[in-house]
Design a protein around this motif. Structure first.
Motif, PDB file in Angstrom:
ATOM      1  N   GLY A 555       9.267   1.421  -3.014  1.00 17.15           N
ATOM      2  CA  GLY A 555      10.250   2.431  -3.406  1.00 17.15           C
ATOM      3  C   GLY A 555       9.690   3.831  -3.541  1.00 17.15           C
ATOM      4  N   VAL A 556       8.388   3.990  -3.256  1.00 22.40           N
ATOM      5  CA  VAL A 556       7.754   5.315  -3.378  1.00 22.40           C
ATOM      6  C   VAL A 556       7.505   5.872  -1.979  1.00 22.40           C
ATOM      7  CG1 VAL A 556       5.759   6.589  -4.237  1.00 22.40           C
ATOM      8  CG2 VAL A 556       6.664   4.653  -5.547  1.00 22.40           C
ATOM      9  N   GLU A 557       7.958   7.132  -1.748  1.00 27.85           N
ATOM     10  CA  GLU A 557       7.751   7.774  -0.458  1.00 27.85           C
ATOM     11  C   GLU A 557       6.314   8.270  -0.340  1.00 27.85           C
ATOM     12  OE1 GLU A 557      10.694  10.833  -0.482  1.00 27.85           O
ATOM     13  OE2 GLU A 557      12.262   9.543   0.363  1.00 27.85           O
ATOM     14  N   VAL A 558       5.672   7.956   0.763  1.00 27.37           N
ATOM     15  CA  VAL A 558       4.276   8.334   0.981  1.00 27.37           C
ATOM     16  C   VAL A 558       4.202   9.283   2.178  1.00 27.37           C
ATOM     17  CG1 VAL A 558       1.944   7.503   1.462  1.00 27.37           C
ATOM     18  CG2 VAL A 558       3.504   6.112   0.075  1.00 27.37           C
ATOM     19  N   THR A 559       3.648  10.491   1.938  1.00 24.16           N
ATOM     20  CA  THR A 559       3.474  11.448   3.030  1.00 24.16           C
ATOM     21  C   THR A 559       2.184  11.160   3.766  1.00 24.16           C
ATOM     22  OG1 THR A 559       2.267  13.055   1.690  1.00 24.16           O
ATOM     23  CG2 THR A 559       4.673  13.220   1.689  1.00 24.16           C
ATOM     24  N   LEU A 560       2.018  11.781   4.934  1.00 27.48           N
ATOM     25  CA  LEU A 560       0.796  11.595   5.710  1.00 27.48           C
ATOM     26  C   LEU A 560      -0.421  12.069   4.920  1.00 27.48           C
ATOM     27  CD1 LEU A 560      -0.647  10.895   8.360  1.00 27.48           C
ATOM     28  CD2 LEU A 560      -0.138  13.223   9.156  1.00 27.48           C
ATOM     29  N   LYS A 561      -0.277  13.168   4.220  1.00 25.96           N
ATOM     30  CA  LYS A 561      -1.381  13.698   3.418  1.00 25.96           C
ATOM     31  C   LYS A 561      -1.753  12.723   2.311  1.00 25.96           C
ATOM     32  CE  LYS A 561      -2.747  17.872   0.900  1.00 25.96           C
ATOM     33  NZ  LYS A 561      -2.304  19.204   0.433  1.00 25.96           N
TER      34      LYS A 561
END
Length: 672
Positions: A555-561
């Motif tokens: 449920g947590v959005e993960v960016t490329l960074k």
């Protein structure tokens, strides 16, 4: 007995102790005189006191004005009781009179300023114009009005006289111009028959408005001035000998007889300062026009000659150079264009009979010097320039530039600008001096003038002057309106390049540095700017990618960074040692692999792949790999290789191990 009456002086106060005492006549007269004298003294003293108060009042008002207060402010303060010494009948009258003069001075100042910008004598009337500045005199004290009038009227009378004089001069000038306009359109072929008659017709005698006397609308002085102005106008605009001949003809016309019967003669025969000035101007302009026509003829001949040379240089439509037959025809055209000038003919023959390979540039500095010599006007004619170009072996690719410089010099000569712009524009002149001073300090200077500093100075001066001329030519070709800032920016650019390039040396013989043109330097700088812009765009694009959400975990959005940072953290916390492979190139087995390679694949590779999955995670995909910056990926690979103990060999071995890890990552995750 008769009693004679004598004047007696008695005490008029009854009951006085000395009542009835008879005074002598002399005593009585003395008292009367004393009283009269005392009365006169009192009157004189009072007048002095009043005058003193007036003077003090004037001084006080002047002091208040000097402090910056207006008349209205001072009057308001007096009424408010702030200046008790400025009240009273005599002082008030003086104050009002002086205040009127002050107000008049204010009005005069306002009117004078307004007349400089708003007063049009051809449309406005001074009396009407002044009304908007005059104060309202309704209810004003008579002393105020007297003071205002005593000061304003003197100025106004002088202004009226000056206004009337100027109006008269304008009216006379207009009449003179009207006559000049009529005379100026008479055709040259009619000057003998019409000019004087038309001129005389303006001198008709008229009756005055009241029919009491005779008058002339145009005075004799105005009519003579009309002819002088007509000739002056012709001289001012003359650009051909035909114009000069018209002016000479008018000045020689017999003007006939005046009203008194005397012969007027011609304008040439009149002896006065105005006519002498006109004669001198006509002589000077005639010389200038003759010289201009000669130069125009030379210029047009040179341009026609240029056209033949350009045609000779221009390849045929199929790209081939001009044939011998074509050159022979062009030589005939050159003879006509140059009016048979031997120099042009010899140069043309010598050039096209020479070996084409000899026309290649040999001396760049010498070519620059030659082009600069054209800008300095060192060739008396275009033919001399062309002959020198052939004799000095100036390459064909510079001939166009040489012709343009010759054109520019000729045009500059016409306008009186004989010096090239690099010696006249203050930005160029001042900056050149600064550049040369810096360069000279970097080289050896000798007393005999042959040191490397002197040689460097000459080299730099030639380079700068040449670059300035080239830039000015580029601006001219682009049709730009060159500003002072453009020249300042350009010479600053040259200064930066020269001070970096002429670095100095300790050798006895000066060696000029290998230099590029400013245009070439500018092109290199433009490429650098493009590289910087591309780099900035790549950085911006990568930042955008780094902030892109690549997946959602629990449920947590993960960016490329975030993901790259997570991998780096995993690498720091997870270290696995593997044996460093030794590839000796010994071939064994069916597949051609050495024992070391086989052992590495069967034993070490599974360990490495397990480690990769632990640190990279299951979310690592082709899309994430593509979105990652090369810098981030290589950094992660190097850290992984280090943790695996594969970065302790030689540089060549370390690079080979890094490449092995990259290939294993690609194989493990199916990357392309």
């Amino acid at each position: 007995m008769a009693i004679k009456y004598n004047r007696q002086a008695t005490n008029k106060y009854y009951g006085a102790a000395n009542a009835g005492y008879v005074r002598t006549g002399s005593a009585s007269d003395g008292l009367a005189k004393s009283l009269a004298s005392a009365s006169q003294s009192v009157a004189i003293g009072e007048n002095l006191r009043i005058n003193n108060k007036k003077d003090k009042a004037i001084e006080k008002i002047q002091a208040l004005e000097a402090s910056g207060k207006t008349l209205e402010t001072i009057q308001g303060e007096i009424l408010a009781g702030k200046h008790p010494d400025l009240t009273g009948k005599y002082i008030d009258a003086t104050t009002q009179f002086h205040s009127g003069k002050v107000k008049a001075a204010e009005v005069i100042e306002q009117m004078t300023l307004a007349m400089e910008s708003d007063y049009d004598i051809t449309k406005d009337n001074l009396n009407d114009f002044s009304k908007k500045f005059l104060p309202d005199m309704e209810g004003q004290d008579s002393s105020f009005m007297a003071g205002f009038g005593s000061f304003y009227n003197v100025w106004k009378n002088k202004a009226d006289v000056a206004d009337a004089k100027e109006r008269g001069e304008l009216a006379s000038a207009k009449k003179i111009d009207e006559v000049r306009q009529v005379l100026s359109v008479i055709p040259n072929e009619d000057l003998d028959t019409r000019y004087v008659e038309e001129w005389k017709s303006f001198g008709t005698t008229l009756r005055t408005g009241d029919n009491t006397e005779l008058t002339k609308f145009y005075t004799n002085a105005e009519l003579m001035e009309a002819i002088r102005q007509d000739v002056a106008s012709i001289i001012d605009t003359a650009d051909s000998l035909e114009d000069i001949e018209r002016a000479e003809k008018i000045m020689s016309l017999n003007l006939g007889k005046g009203t008194n019967g005397q012969e007027l003669g011609s304008l040439n025969s009149r002896k006065n300062q105005n006519t002498d000035v006109l004669k001198a101007a006509l002589t000077a302009k005639k010389d200038a026009v003759i010289q201009k026509e000669r130069r125009d003829e030379q210029y047009n001949t040179a341009k026609a000659t240029q056209a033949v040379w350009v045609e000779a240089f221009t390849p045929n439509e199929d790209g081939t150079p001009k044939s011998t037959l074509q050159l022979q025809e062009l030589q005939k055209k050159l003879a006509i264009a140059s009016k048979g000038n031997a120099g042009d003919m010899d140069a043309f023959t010598q050039y096209f009979n020479s070996d084409p390979e000899s026309r290649m540039i040999k001396d760049y500095a010498g070519s620059q010097d030659f082009l600069l010599s054209i800008s300095l006007g060192e060739f008396s004619s275009h033919a001399d320039m062309m002959k020198a170009m052939v004799e000095e072996g100036i390459p064909q690719n510079l001939w166009d530039s040489a012709n343009k410089r010759w054109d520019r010099y000729e045009k500059s000569y016409e306008t009186g600008g004989l010096k090239p712009i690099y010696d006249t524009d203050h930005h160029y002149v001042n900056t050149k001096a600064s550049i040369i001073a810096v360069v000279k300090e970097k080289y050896i200077r000798s007393d005999d003038g042959l040191g490397t500093a002197q040689a460097a100075e000459a080299d730099v001066l030639r380079y700068i002057n040449f670059e300035i001329e080239e830039q000015e030519a580029r601006w001219e070709a682009e049709g730009l309106d060159v500003t002072s800032k453009m020249r300042k920016d350009f010479i600053t650019e040259v200064e930066q390049y020269v001070t970096k390039t002429w670095t100095g040396n300790d050798e006895e013989e000066f060696k000029a540095p290998v230099t590029d043109t400013i245009e070439g330097v500018r092109m290199t700088q433009e490429f650098d700017e493009i590289d910087k812009e591309m780099e900035a765009a790549e950085i911006a694009e990568q930042e955008k990618a780094d902030n892109t959400i690549v997946f959602t975990r629990d449920g947590v959005e993960v960016t490329l960074k975030d993901y790259v940072n997570e991998i780096a953290e995993n690498i720091r916390n997870n270290k696995t040692k593997v044996r460093v492979p030794v590839f000796k190139g010994v071939i064994k087995g069916k597949d051609g692999k050495s024992a070391d390679e086989i052992a590495f694949e069967k034993i070490q590779v599974p360990i490495i792949q397990k480690y990769m999955k632990e640190v990279l995670g299951s979310e690592f995909t082709q899309d994430i790999f593509t979105a990652m910056s090369e810098e981030d990926f290589i950094s992660l690979v190097e850290a992984m290789t280090e943790n695996l103990g594969l970065m302790k060999g030689s540089d060549e071995q370390d690079e080979q191990n890094i490449e092995t890890i990259i290939n294993l990552i690609a194989n493990t995750y199916g990357l392309k």
